[in-house]
Motif scaffolding. Structure first.
Motif, short mmCIF file in Angstrom:
data_model
loop_
_atom_site.label_atom_id
_atom_site.label_comp_id
_atom_site.label_asym_id
_atom_site.label_seq_id
_atom_site.Cartn_x
_atom_site.Cartn_y
_atom_site.Cartn_z
N ASP A 105 0.85 -1.19 0.00
CA ASP A 105 0.00 0.00 0.00
C ASP A 105 0.89 1.24 0.00
OD1 ASP A 105 -2.26 1.57 0.05
OD2 ASP A 105 -3.02 0.83 1.96
N VAL A 106 0.28 2.39 0.11
CA VAL A 106 1.02 3.65 0.22
C VAL A 106 0.55 4.40 1.46
CG1 VAL A 106 1.42 3.89 -2.25
CG2 VAL A 106 -0.62 4.94 -1.22
N ASP A 160 1.19 -2.71 4.04
CA ASP A 160 0.31 -1.82 4.81
C ASP A 160 0.47 -2.00 6.32
OD1 ASP A 160 -0.91 -4.33 4.93
OD2 ASP A 160 -2.80 -3.69 4.02
N SER A 161 0.81 -3.21 6.75
CA SER A 161 1.02 -3.43 8.18
C SER A 161 2.22 -2.64 8.69
CB SER A 161 1.22 -4.92 8.47
OG SER A 161 2.31 -5.43 7.73
N ILE A 162 3.28 -2.59 7.89
CA ILE A 162 4.47 -1.82 8.27
C ILE A 162 4.16 -0.33 8.27
CG2 ILE A 162 6.84 -1.23 7.59
CD1 ILE A 162 7.08 -4.04 6.40
N LEU A 163 3.43 0.12 7.26
CA LEU A 163 3.04 1.53 7.19
C LEU A 163 2.17 1.91 8.39
CD1 LEU A 163 2.16 1.74 3.38
CD2 LEU A 163 4.25 2.55 4.50
N ALA A 184 2.85 4.78 11.25
CA ALA A 184 1.88 5.86 11.42
C ALA A 184 1.26 5.86 12.81
CB ALA A 184 0.79 5.75 10.36
N SER A 185 1.32 4.71 13.50
CA SER A 185 0.72 4.61 14.83
C SER A 185 1.61 5.16 15.93
CB SER A 185 0.40 3.14 15.14
OG SER A 185 -0.60 2.65 14.29
N GLN A 186 2.86 5.50 15.60
CA GLN A 186 3.74 6.08 16.61
C GLN A 186 3.16 7.42 17.10
OE1 GLN A 186 8.22 5.33 15.80
NE2 GLN A 186 7.29 5.53 13.80
N SER A 187 3.34 7.67 18.37
CA SER A 187 2.70 8.83 18.99
C SER A 187 3.01 10.14 18.29
CB SER A 187 3.10 8.93 20.47
OG SER A 187 4.52 9.02 20.60
N LYS A 232 -1.36 12.36 11.36
CA LYS A 232 -0.64 13.07 10.30
C LYS A 232 -0.63 12.31 8.97
CE LYS A 232 2.39 15.52 13.51
NZ LYS A 232 3.79 15.81 13.93
N PHE A 233 -0.92 10.99 9.03
CA PHE A 233 -0.84 10.19 7.82
C PHE A 233 -2.07 9.30 7.67
CE2 PHE A 233 3.53 10.82 9.34
CZ PHE A 233 4.09 11.46 8.23
N LYS A 234 -2.28 8.79 6.46
CA LYS A 234 -3.35 7.83 6.21
C LYS A 234 -2.88 6.83 5.15
CE LYS A 234 -5.56 10.87 2.78
NZ LYS A 234 -6.80 11.64 2.45
#
Length: 280
Positions: free
Chosen positions: A131-132, A199-202, A206-209, A214-216
């Protein structure tokens, strides 16, 4: 004279007792899977640098792969303090299993026909997709074709970005950075339009505090990545781990681990895959 005889007899009894104790300890050390301690360990390979999946921190180890591996180890009879975590970089995984450096590996390890020639896989335990990741306020990328003429980033040597450029968006401006974190910084400051990998890595990044909100994710599902737990070829651990994975799904622990590690990125995960169901 009588004193010497008693002493000698006592020494003989003591020697037999020590020998028996040593023999018993040796047998215990050979046992595996006891949760009572005794020095027994299970060595598990994970990634040390993937937030949300496998990450080494000052507080310990965290991520979805870590949670899955810990659950499996418990079902195999090991407590958390009997787990030895070992970093398993992508290029080293088959060799580590073949040499016996680890008992099993849970490290975003996609099941492929090429890898199955060298190692066995339990699972899959997660179906991910390429994914992106884009800025949350960017509405210009709604499909893979919208990546044409956009600056697309992935890590140096990765096939992910090249896959998009070759098959889906040939006019994309491919940028290769040394780390995903560097790509993410580029997306954040506008130097890069999109970061691509699983997508799991992305979702983990993105889940970091510091990145929340900020991202999707694009949600494009460009490839299927079936994450499995690697074991040495012919190991009887495969069947035992499969049983543990089925239990993790049925008792709700699997979904809890997904929500905990990927939830902040609004990751739309696939349902837990059935054991042996590898999507091509």
């Amino acid at each position: 004279m009588k004193l010497r005889k008693v002493t000698a007899a006592s020494a003989a009894v003591l020697a037999l007792a020590v020998a028996a104790t040593a023999c018993g300890s040796s047998d215990d050390d050979k046992d595996s899977g006891s949760s009572s301690g005794g020095g027994k360990k299970v060595t598990i390979g994970i990634k040390f640098d993937q937030p949300g999946l496998g990450q080494k921190t000052p507080q310990g180890y965290s991520g979805f792969d870590v949670d899955v591996a810990t659950y499996v180890a418990k079902k195999l009879g090991y407590s958390e303090n009997q787990i030895e975590w070992k970093e398993s970089k992508s290029a080293d995984r088959e060799t580590m299993l073949q040499r016996g450096d680890v008992d099993f590996i849970a490290a975003t390890y996609s099941i492929t026909p090429e890898r199955e020639q060298k190692v066995d896989f339990a699972g899959p335990y997660l179906l991910a997709h390429q994914d992106v990741l884009i800025r949350s306020d960017d509405n210009s990328i709604k499909s893979p074709s919208d990546l044409n003429s956009k600056k697309l980033c992935s890590v140096t040597g990765s096939t992910s970005a090249q896959n998009v450029k070759d098959k889906l968006a040939p006019k994309a401006q491919l940028q290769q950075y040394p780390t995903y974190s560097a790509c993410l910084t580029g997306v954040q400051n506008g130097a890069i339009d999109a970061l691509t990998t699983d997508d799991s890595i992305l979702a983990g990044y993105a889940s970091q505090s510091q990145y929340k909100g900020k991202f999707k994710l694009g949600g494009f599902k460009m490839t299927n990545e079936n994450y499995g737990i690697g074991v040495k070829k012919g190991s009887d651990l495969k069947a035992k781990i499969n049983t543990a994975l089925e239990a993790m799904v049925s008792d709700g622990s699997w979904q809890k681990a997904v929500d905990k590690n990927f939830g902040p990125a609004n990751y739309k995960n696939e349902p837990a895959p059935k054991i042996g169901d590898v999507k091509s």
